[in-house]
Design an enzyme around this catalytic site. Sequence first.
Site, PDB file in Angstrom:
ATOM      1  N   TRP A  79       0.844  -1.210   0.000  1.00 28.10           N
ATOM      2  CA  TRP A  79       0.000   0.000   0.000  1.00 28.10           C
ATOM      3  C   TRP A  79       0.871   1.249   0.000  1.00 28.10           C
ATOM      4  CZ3 TRP A  79      -4.171  -1.379  -1.935  1.00 28.10           C
ATOM      5  CH2 TRP A  79      -4.875  -2.509  -1.521  1.00 28.10           C
ATOM      6  N   ASP A 134      -1.761   7.131   5.962  1.00 31.10           N
ATOM      7  CA  ASP A 134      -2.810   6.196   5.550  1.00 31.10           C
ATOM      8  C   ASP A 134      -3.133   5.368   6.791  1.00 31.10           C
ATOM      9  OD1 ASP A 134      -4.298   4.051   4.658  1.00 31.10           O
ATOM     10  OD2 ASP A 134      -2.897   3.445   3.072  1.00 31.10           O
ATOM     11  N   LYS A 150     -12.489  -1.146   6.859  1.00 32.45           N
ATOM     12  CA  LYS A 150     -11.775  -1.949   7.851  1.00 32.45           C
ATOM     13  C   LYS A 150     -12.228  -1.659   9.274  1.00 32.45           C
ATOM     14  CE  LYS A 150      -8.611  -2.747   4.324  1.00 32.45           C
ATOM     15  NZ  LYS A 150      -7.746  -2.040   3.400  1.00 32.45           N
TER      16      LYS A 150
HETATM   17  C1  LIG Z   1      -7.084  -1.763   2.271  1.00 38.95           C
HETATM   18  C2  LIG Z   1      -6.020  -0.752   2.280  1.00 38.95           C
HETATM   19  C3  LIG Z   1      -5.839   0.160   1.240  1.00 38.95           C
HETATM   20  C4  LIG Z   1      -6.656   0.121  -0.022  1.00 38.95           C
HETATM   21  O1  LIG Z   1      -7.957   0.482   0.211  1.00 38.95           O
HETATM   22  P1  LIG Z   1      -9.019   0.636  -0.964  1.00 38.95           P
HETATM   23  O2  LIG Z   1     -10.135   1.335  -0.265  1.00 38.95           O
HETATM   24  O3  LIG Z   1      -9.367  -0.749  -1.404  1.00 38.95           O
HETATM   25  O4  LIG Z   1      -8.420   1.431  -2.049  1.00 38.95           O
HETATM   26  C5  LIG Z   1      -4.857   1.116   1.361  1.00 38.95           C
HETATM   27  N1  LIG Z   1      -4.077   1.180   2.448  1.00 38.95           N
HETATM   28  C6  LIG Z   1      -4.207   0.320   3.481  1.00 38.95           C
HETATM   29  C7  LIG Z   1      -3.314   0.432   4.663  1.00 38.95           C
HETATM   30  C8  LIG Z   1      -5.179  -0.668   3.426  1.00 38.95           C
HETATM   31  O5  LIG Z   1      -5.322  -1.535   4.437  1.00 38.95           O
END
Ligand SMILES: *Cc1c(COP(=O)(O)O)cnc(C)c1O
Length: 356
Positions: free
Chosen positions: A100, A166, A190
Amino acid sequence: MKKVHIFNAGPCVLPESALDAGVQALQDFRGTGMSVLEISHRTKEWDAVMDETRALWKELLNIPDTHEVVFFGGGASMGFLLVAMNFLRTRAAYLETGVWARKALKEAKGLGDAYAVASSADRTYSYIPEFTIPSDVDYFHITTNNTIYGTSIKEDLDSPVPLIADMSSDIMTRRVDVSKYAMIYGGAQKNVGTSGVSFAIVRKDLLEGRDKYIPTMLDLKTYVDNGSMFNTPPVFPIFIMNETLKWLKAQGGIDAMHALDEKKAAMLYDEIDRNSLFAGTADKKDRSIMNVCFVPSPGKEHLEAGFLEFAKAHKIVGIKGHRSVGGFRASIYNACPIESVRALVDCMREWEEINR
Ligand SMILES: *Cc1c(COP(=O)(O)O)cnc(C)c1O
Protein backbone atom coordinates in the site's frame (compact mmCIF):
# COMPACT_ATOMS: atom_id res chain seq x y z
CA MET A 1 -24.09 -14.02 17.31
CA LYS A 2 -23.01 -14.47 13.71
CA LYS A 3 -23.24 -17.83 11.96
CA VAL A 4 -19.53 -17.76 11.13
CA HIS A 5 -16.43 -16.15 12.63
CA ILE A 6 -15.31 -13.53 10.11
CA PHE A 7 -11.62 -12.61 9.95
CA ASN A 8 -11.68 -10.94 6.52
CA ALA A 9 -9.12 -8.20 5.93
CA GLY A 10 -11.68 -5.96 4.23
CA PRO A 11 -14.52 -5.44 3.78
CA CYS A 12 -14.65 -6.81 7.26
CA VAL A 13 -17.07 -7.93 9.91
CA LEU A 14 -19.52 -5.17 10.93
CA PRO A 15 -21.35 -4.59 14.21
CA GLU A 16 -24.73 -6.37 14.27
CA SER A 17 -26.42 -3.07 15.19
CA ALA A 18 -25.05 -1.38 12.06
CA LEU A 19 -26.29 -4.21 9.84
CA ASP A 20 -29.71 -4.21 11.49
CA ALA A 21 -30.01 -0.44 11.07
CA GLY A 22 -28.95 -0.83 7.43
CA VAL A 23 -31.66 -3.43 6.76
CA GLN A 24 -34.25 -1.20 8.40
CA ALA A 25 -33.11 1.89 6.45
CA LEU A 26 -33.23 0.00 3.15
CA GLN A 27 -36.95 -0.44 3.76
CA ASP A 28 -37.86 2.80 5.49
CA PHE A 29 -35.29 5.48 6.17
CA ARG A 30 -36.04 7.18 9.48
CA GLY A 31 -39.81 7.15 8.99
CA THR A 32 -39.76 8.92 5.61
CA GLY A 33 -41.53 6.05 3.87
CA MET A 34 -38.59 5.85 1.46
CA SER A 35 -35.56 3.62 1.34
CA VAL A 36 -32.21 5.23 2.16
CA LEU A 37 -31.42 4.31 -1.46
CA GLU A 38 -34.34 6.38 -2.71
CA ILE A 39 -34.21 9.60 -0.75
CA SER A 40 -32.65 12.75 -2.15
CA HIS A 41 -29.35 13.67 -0.54
CA ARG A 42 -30.59 17.29 -0.58
CA THR A 43 -33.04 16.79 2.27
CA LYS A 44 -32.91 17.70 5.93
CA GLU A 45 -33.16 14.00 6.84
CA TRP A 46 -29.98 13.26 4.92
CA ASP A 47 -28.24 16.42 6.14
CA ALA A 48 -28.81 15.11 9.63
CA VAL A 49 -26.93 11.90 8.82
CA MET A 50 -23.99 13.87 7.38
CA ASP A 51 -23.90 16.21 10.39
CA GLU A 52 -24.14 13.35 12.87
CA THR A 53 -21.39 11.40 11.10
CA ARG A 54 -19.01 14.35 11.08
CA ALA A 55 -19.83 15.09 14.72
CA LEU A 56 -19.11 11.47 15.69
CA TRP A 57 -15.73 11.58 13.97
CA LYS A 58 -14.85 14.82 15.76
CA GLU A 59 -15.97 13.57 19.13
CA LEU A 60 -14.44 10.09 18.95
CA LEU A 61 -11.07 11.19 17.58
CA ASN A 62 -10.96 14.56 19.30
CA ILE A 63 -10.42 16.38 16.00
CA PRO A 64 -9.38 20.02 16.58
CA ASP A 65 -11.06 22.97 14.80
CA THR A 66 -7.97 23.37 12.60
CA HIS A 67 -8.97 20.16 10.82
CA GLU A 68 -12.03 18.94 8.93
CA VAL A 69 -13.21 15.43 8.14
CA VAL A 70 -14.43 14.73 4.60
CA PHE A 71 -15.82 11.71 2.76
CA PHE A 72 -15.06 10.67 -0.80
CA GLY A 73 -15.40 7.72 -3.17
CA GLY A 74 -12.65 5.69 -4.83
CA GLY A 75 -11.16 4.01 -1.78
CA ALA A 76 -7.91 4.63 0.02
CA SER A 77 -6.35 4.08 -3.41
CA MET A 78 -7.99 7.33 -4.51
CA GLY A 79 -6.56 8.82 -1.34
CA PHE A 80 -3.05 8.05 -2.65
CA LEU A 81 -3.77 10.38 -5.55
CA LEU A 82 -5.50 13.03 -3.42
CA VAL A 83 -2.40 13.25 -1.22
CA ALA A 84 -0.07 13.92 -4.14
CA MET A 85 -2.51 16.21 -5.97
CA ASN A 86 -3.11 18.41 -2.95
CA PHE A 87 0.24 18.48 -1.16
CA LEU A 88 3.03 17.76 -3.63
CA ARG A 89 4.78 20.87 -4.92
CA THR A 90 8.35 19.80 -5.58
CA ARG A 91 9.35 16.77 -3.57
CA ALA A 92 7.81 14.27 -1.14
CA ALA A 93 9.18 11.50 1.08
CA TYR A 94 7.53 8.16 1.84
CA LEU A 95 8.20 5.32 4.24
CA GLU A 96 7.98 2.08 2.28
CA THR A 97 6.44 -0.46 4.62
CA GLY A 98 4.43 -2.52 2.16
CA VAL A 99 2.48 -2.70 -1.03
CA TRP A 100 0.00 0.00 0.00
CA ALA A 101 2.86 2.38 0.82
CA ARG A 102 4.40 1.60 -2.57
CA LYS A 103 1.16 2.30 -4.37
CA ALA A 104 0.87 5.63 -2.53
CA LEU A 105 4.43 6.51 -3.56
CA LYS A 106 3.72 5.61 -7.19
CA GLU A 107 1.02 8.30 -7.44
CA ALA A 108 3.40 10.95 -6.12
CA LYS A 109 6.13 9.84 -8.53
CA GLY A 110 3.65 10.22 -11.36
CA LEU A 111 3.01 13.84 -10.43
CA GLY A 112 6.45 14.99 -9.34
CA ASP A 113 9.51 14.05 -7.38
CA ALA A 114 9.06 11.49 -4.63
CA TYR A 115 11.18 8.84 -2.97
CA ALA A 116 11.27 6.27 -0.18
CA VAL A 117 13.44 7.27 2.80
CA ALA A 118 13.59 3.64 3.98
CA SER A 119 12.12 0.29 3.05
CA SER A 120 11.55 -3.09 4.67
CA ALA A 121 11.16 -4.88 1.33
CA ASP A 122 14.30 -6.95 2.07
CA ARG A 123 12.35 -9.07 4.58
CA THR A 124 8.90 -9.00 2.97
CA TYR A 125 7.88 -5.93 4.98
CA SER A 126 7.86 -7.90 8.23
CA TYR A 127 9.15 -4.93 10.25
CA ILE A 128 9.12 -1.14 10.39
CA PRO A 129 12.52 0.09 9.16
CA GLU A 130 14.61 2.76 10.91
CA PHE A 131 14.14 6.16 9.31
CA THR A 132 14.79 9.86 9.63
CA ILE A 133 12.21 12.34 8.40
CA PRO A 134 13.81 14.78 5.95
CA SER A 135 13.19 18.48 6.51
CA ASP A 136 13.40 19.57 2.87
CA VAL A 137 10.26 17.91 1.47
CA ASP A 138 6.63 18.99 1.08
CA TYR A 139 5.41 16.14 3.27
CA PHE A 140 6.29 12.78 4.78
CA HIS A 141 3.91 9.87 4.16
CA ILE A 142 3.48 6.81 6.34
CA THR A 143 1.16 3.80 6.48
CA THR A 144 0.46 3.36 10.18
CA ASN A 145 -0.88 -0.20 9.92
CA ASN A 146 0.38 -2.53 7.23
CA THR A 147 -2.65 -4.69 6.66
CA ILE A 148 -0.96 -7.35 4.54
CA TYR A 149 2.10 -7.94 6.76
CA GLY A 150 0.73 -7.25 10.23
CA THR A 151 3.11 -4.47 11.27
CA SER A 152 2.29 -1.06 12.68
CA ILE A 153 3.65 2.28 13.80
CA LYS A 154 2.09 2.85 17.20
CA GLU A 155 2.98 6.46 18.00
CA ASP A 156 2.22 9.83 16.49
CA LEU A 157 5.57 10.96 15.09
CA ASP A 158 7.09 14.38 15.59
CA SER A 159 7.72 15.60 12.07
CA PRO A 160 9.55 18.71 10.81
CA VAL A 161 7.34 18.64 7.68
CA PRO A 162 3.60 18.01 7.21
CA LEU A 163 2.89 14.42 8.20
CA ILE A 164 0.40 12.38 6.16
CA ALA A 165 -0.84 8.96 7.22
CA ASP A 166 -2.81 6.20 5.55
CA MET A 167 -4.74 4.84 8.55
CA SER A 168 -7.08 2.59 6.57
CA SER A 169 -6.70 -0.36 8.88
CA ASP A 170 -6.10 1.20 12.29
CA ILE A 171 -8.25 4.32 12.40
CA MET A 172 -10.37 4.43 15.58
CA THR A 173 -8.31 1.71 17.24
CA ARG A 174 -6.11 3.98 19.32
CA ARG A 175 -6.11 7.58 20.47
CA VAL A 176 -4.42 9.79 17.85
CA ASP A 177 -3.07 13.32 18.25
CA VAL A 178 -4.72 14.67 15.11
CA SER A 179 -2.96 18.03 15.45
CA LYS A 180 0.31 16.33 14.47
CA TYR A 181 -1.01 15.40 11.03
CA ALA A 182 -1.57 17.39 7.86
CA MET A 183 -3.82 14.60 6.65
CA ILE A 184 -5.08 11.24 7.87
CA TYR A 185 -7.04 9.15 5.40
CA GLY A 186 -8.26 5.68 4.54
CA GLY A 187 -11.02 3.44 3.27
CA ALA A 188 -13.96 2.87 5.61
CA GLN A 189 -14.16 -0.89 5.09
CA LYS A 190 -11.77 -1.95 7.85
CA ASN A 191 -12.80 -0.17 11.00
CA VAL A 192 -15.44 2.43 10.25
CA GLY A 193 -17.91 0.78 7.89
CA THR A 194 -18.02 -0.88 4.52
CA SER A 195 -16.50 -0.12 1.10
CA GLY A 196 -17.75 2.70 -1.10
CA VAL A 197 -16.73 5.58 1.11
CA SER A 198 -13.34 6.80 2.30
CA PHE A 199 -12.42 9.45 4.83
CA ALA A 200 -9.81 12.18 5.08
CA ILE A 201 -9.08 14.42 8.04
CA VAL A 202 -7.24 17.45 6.69
CA ARG A 203 -5.60 20.52 8.15
CA LYS A 204 -7.62 23.26 6.48
CA ASP A 205 -4.95 25.99 6.29
CA LEU A 206 -2.78 23.79 4.08
CA LEU A 207 -5.47 23.91 1.39
CA GLU A 208 -5.18 27.69 1.01
CA GLY A 209 -3.00 29.57 -1.46
CA ARG A 210 -2.08 26.73 -3.78
CA ASP A 211 -1.24 28.04 -7.23
CA LYS A 212 -1.69 25.11 -9.62
CA TYR A 213 -5.03 23.88 -10.96
CA ILE A 214 -6.36 20.88 -9.10
CA PRO A 215 -9.24 19.03 -10.79
CA THR A 216 -12.43 19.72 -8.85
CA MET A 217 -13.07 16.19 -7.62
CA LEU A 218 -9.43 15.71 -6.65
CA ASP A 219 -9.28 18.96 -4.70
CA LEU A 220 -9.80 18.33 -0.99
CA LYS A 221 -11.03 21.91 -0.67
CA THR A 222 -14.07 20.97 -2.77
CA TYR A 223 -15.00 18.44 -0.08
CA VAL A 224 -14.24 20.74 2.83
CA ASP A 225 -16.18 23.70 1.37
CA ASN A 226 -19.21 21.60 0.42
CA GLY A 227 -19.54 19.36 3.43
CA SER A 228 -18.56 16.38 1.25
CA MET A 229 -21.70 17.00 -0.84
CA PHE A 230 -20.39 18.83 -3.91
CA ASN A 231 -21.97 15.96 -5.79
CA THR A 232 -24.03 12.95 -4.74
CA PRO A 233 -22.19 11.24 -1.89
CA PRO A 234 -22.08 7.45 -1.40
CA VAL A 235 -25.26 7.50 0.63
CA PHE A 236 -25.55 3.93 1.89
CA PRO A 237 -21.87 3.45 2.88
CA ILE A 238 -22.05 6.74 4.79
CA PHE A 239 -25.19 5.52 6.54
CA ILE A 240 -23.36 2.33 7.59
CA MET A 241 -20.38 4.42 8.74
CA ASN A 242 -22.72 6.52 10.86
CA GLU A 243 -24.14 3.41 12.53
CA THR A 244 -20.68 1.87 13.01
CA LEU A 245 -19.47 5.02 14.76
CA LYS A 246 -22.56 5.09 16.97
CA TRP A 247 -21.80 1.51 17.94
CA LEU A 248 -18.19 2.44 18.68
CA LYS A 249 -19.32 5.29 20.91
CA ALA A 250 -21.72 2.97 22.75
CA GLN A 251 -18.82 0.56 23.39
CA GLY A 252 -17.09 3.32 25.34
CA GLY A 253 -15.21 5.05 22.52
CA ILE A 254 -11.63 4.65 21.40
CA ASP A 255 -9.93 4.00 24.73
CA ALA A 256 -12.31 1.16 25.60
CA MET A 257 -11.96 -0.22 22.09
CA HIS A 258 -8.18 -0.01 22.22
CA ALA A 259 -8.09 -1.99 25.45
CA LEU A 260 -10.25 -4.70 23.91
CA ASP A 261 -8.18 -4.72 20.70
CA GLU A 262 -5.00 -5.19 22.76
CA LYS A 263 -6.59 -8.05 24.62
CA LYS A 264 -7.79 -9.81 21.46
CA ALA A 265 -4.38 -9.45 19.82
CA ALA A 266 -2.56 -10.75 22.91
CA MET A 267 -4.77 -13.85 22.95
CA LEU A 268 -3.81 -14.68 19.40
CA TYR A 269 -0.12 -13.81 19.59
CA ASP A 270 0.22 -15.78 22.84
CA GLU A 271 -1.21 -18.83 21.12
CA ILE A 272 0.98 -18.39 18.03
CA ASP A 273 4.08 -18.14 20.25
CA ARG A 274 3.04 -21.13 22.35
CA ASN A 275 1.75 -23.46 19.63
CA SER A 276 4.42 -25.73 18.10
CA LEU A 277 2.69 -25.70 14.70
CA PHE A 278 2.67 -21.94 14.11
CA ALA A 279 5.09 -19.03 13.95
CA GLY A 280 4.44 -15.28 13.75
CA THR A 281 5.90 -13.41 10.79
CA ALA A 282 6.20 -9.79 11.98
CA ASP A 283 8.97 -8.61 14.31
CA LYS A 284 7.52 -8.66 17.82
CA LYS A 285 8.10 -4.98 18.49
CA ASP A 286 6.18 -4.03 15.36
CA ARG A 287 3.26 -6.44 15.67
CA SER A 288 -0.11 -5.04 14.61
CA ILE A 289 -3.11 -5.45 16.90
CA MET A 290 -5.39 -5.44 13.84
CA ASN A 291 -3.88 -7.95 11.41
CA VAL A 292 -2.23 -10.97 12.97
CA CYS A 293 -0.01 -12.74 10.42
CA PHE A 294 1.43 -16.20 10.96
CA VAL A 295 2.70 -19.25 9.06
CA PRO A 296 3.20 -22.94 9.79
CA SER A 297 6.35 -23.33 11.88
CA PRO A 298 9.45 -24.67 10.03
CA GLY A 299 8.93 -28.29 8.97
CA LYS A 300 5.15 -28.02 9.28
CA GLU A 301 4.48 -26.31 5.95
CA HIS A 302 2.62 -29.39 4.67
CA LEU A 303 -0.11 -28.67 7.25
CA GLU A 304 -1.02 -25.27 5.80
CA ALA A 305 -3.91 -26.27 3.53
CA GLY A 306 -5.18 -28.70 6.14
CA PHE A 307 -5.44 -26.02 8.78
CA LEU A 308 -7.48 -23.79 6.49
CA GLU A 309 -9.91 -26.68 5.94
CA PHE A 310 -9.98 -27.47 9.65
CA ALA A 311 -10.72 -23.82 10.48
CA LYS A 312 -13.46 -23.71 7.88
CA ALA A 313 -15.10 -26.74 9.46
CA HIS A 314 -15.08 -24.72 12.70
CA LYS A 315 -16.92 -21.87 10.94
CA ILE A 316 -13.81 -19.71 10.83
CA VAL A 317 -13.49 -17.76 7.58
CA GLY A 318 -11.06 -15.26 6.09
CA ILE A 319 -7.79 -16.42 7.66
CA LYS A 320 -5.89 -17.16 4.46
CA GLY A 321 -2.89 -14.84 4.20
CA HIS A 322 -2.68 -12.24 1.43
CA ARG A 323 -1.74 -13.83 -1.89
CA SER A 324 1.59 -11.97 -1.90
CA VAL A 325 2.78 -13.44 1.43
CA GLY A 326 0.88 -16.73 1.95
CA GLY A 327 0.33 -18.34 5.35
CA PHE A 328 -2.45 -17.05 7.56
CA ARG A 329 -3.80 -13.68 8.57
CA ALA A 330 -6.49 -13.05 11.10
CA SER A 331 -7.87 -9.54 10.85
CA ILE A 332 -9.35 -8.65 14.20
CA TYR A 333 -10.76 -5.18 13.65
CA ASN A 334 -12.92 -3.40 16.22
CA ALA A 335 -16.13 -5.20 15.28
CA CYS A 336 -14.56 -8.68 15.45
CA PRO A 337 -16.01 -10.16 18.67
CA ILE A 338 -13.66 -11.57 21.28
CA GLU A 339 -15.66 -14.82 21.02
CA SER A 340 -14.42 -15.18 17.45
CA VAL A 341 -10.81 -14.75 18.60
CA ARG A 342 -11.39 -17.37 21.29
CA ALA A 343 -12.84 -19.73 18.68
CA LEU A 344 -9.73 -19.34 16.52
CA VAL A 345 -7.40 -19.91 19.46
CA ASP A 346 -9.33 -23.06 20.44
CA CYS A 347 -9.15 -24.25 16.86
CA MET A 348 -5.35 -23.79 16.79
CA ARG A 349 -5.02 -25.76 20.04
CA GLU A 350 -7.16 -28.60 18.73
CA TRP A 351 -5.16 -28.66 15.52
CA GLU A 352 -1.99 -29.09 17.54
CA GLU A 353 -3.55 -32.00 19.51
CA ILE A 354 -4.57 -33.77 16.32
CA ASN A 355 -1.18 -33.35 14.68
CA ARG A 356 1.05 -34.41 17.53
C1 LIG B 1 -7.08 -1.76 2.27
C2 LIG B 1 -6.02 -0.75 2.28
C3 LIG B 1 -5.84 0.16 1.24
C4 LIG B 1 -6.66 0.12 -0.02
O1 LIG B 1 -7.96 0.48 0.21
P1 LIG B 1 -9.02 0.64 -0.96
O2 LIG B 1 -10.14 1.34 -0.27
O3 LIG B 1 -9.37 -0.75 -1.40
O4 LIG B 1 -8.42 1.43 -2.05
C5 LIG B 1 -4.86 1.12 1.36
N1 LIG B 1 -4.08 1.18 2.45
C6 LIG B 1 -4.21 0.32 3.48
C7 LIG B 1 -3.31 0.43 4.66
C8 LIG B 1 -5.18 -0.67 3.43
O5 LIG B 1 -5.32 -1.54 4.44
